[in-house]
Design an enzyme around this catalytic site. Structure first.
Site, mmCIF file in Angstrom:
data_model
loop_
_atom_site.group_PDB
_atom_site.id
_atom_site.type_symbol
_atom_site.label_atom_id
_atom_site.label_comp_id
_atom_site.label_asym_id
_atom_site.label_seq_id
_atom_site.Cartn_x
_atom_site.Cartn_y
_atom_site.Cartn_z
ATOM 1 N N ASP A 1 36.724 39.511 46.377
ATOM 2 C CA ASP A 1 37.592 40.680 46.391
ATOM 3 C C ASP A 1 36.812 41.925 45.976
ATOM 4 O O ASP A 1 35.584 41.902 45.853
ATOM 5 C CB ASP A 1 38.824 40.455 45.508
ATOM 6 C CG ASP A 1 38.470 40.158 44.060
ATOM 7 O OD1 ASP A 1 37.355 40.506 43.605
ATOM 8 O OD2 ASP A 1 39.321 39.587 43.355
ATOM 9 N N MET A 2 37.521 43.019 45.745
ATOM 10 C CA MET A 2 36.883 44.294 45.414
ATOM 11 C C MET A 2 36.103 44.248 44.092
ATOM 12 O O MET A 2 35.191 45.040 43.890
ATOM 13 C CB MET A 2 37.939 45.408 45.354
ATOM 14 C CG MET A 2 38.613 45.688 46.690
ATOM 15 S SD MET A 2 37.474 46.298 47.939
ATOM 16 C CE MET A 2 37.130 47.915 47.298
#
Length: 135
Positions: A22-23
């Site tokens: 993810d980010m």
């Protein structure tokens, strides 16, 4: 990817891919379920079973409960191994006790208890004899 089976548990080696993160740069929590499922499918193959064949034979194996403890995040490029150890519970439930560990450190990142059962074409739970090879 390599697989190993001991008397106690099945082990499936994998690597974390960058698109699974993810980010924040760690593996997205939903991806861990893919790792766990992949290991279960590979385990079935080592026992001469696969989900497509079971389904064609009218044996529908489903997950009815997933208990997952996320202990530490994994990052892109990490080498891991995913374990699966099946146990028959309550005559019709096959429970897979699983973990995801870092290959280099052996540190446990995820611990899971995945409860499955087979359902007939009528939707009734049962434990078909053909699944005995998993035990």
């Amino acid at each position: 990817m390599t697989e190993n089976t001991t008397d106690d548990e099945f082990v499936c080696a994998m690597s974390v891919r960058d698109y699974e993160c993810d980010m924040q740069g760690v593996v997205n929590n939903s991806v861990y379920q893919n790792y766990l499922e992949h290991a279960r499918h590979e385990y079935l193959k080592t026992r001469g079973l696969d989900f497509a064949t079971l389904t064609r034979e009218g044996i529908i194996v489903v997950v009815v409960r997933a208990e997952i403890d996320y202990l530490q995040p994994l990052k892109s490029g990490d080498s891991i191994f995913v374990t699966a150890k099946p146990v028959l519970e309550k005559r019709i439930r096959l429970v897979f006790n699983q973990s995801i560990r870092h290959s280099a450190t052996g540190r446990e990142h995820v611990r899971a208890r995945i409860v499955t059962t087979a359902v007939s074409e009528r939707g009734r739970p049962y434990f078909p004899e053909s699944l005995n090879v998993l035990l």
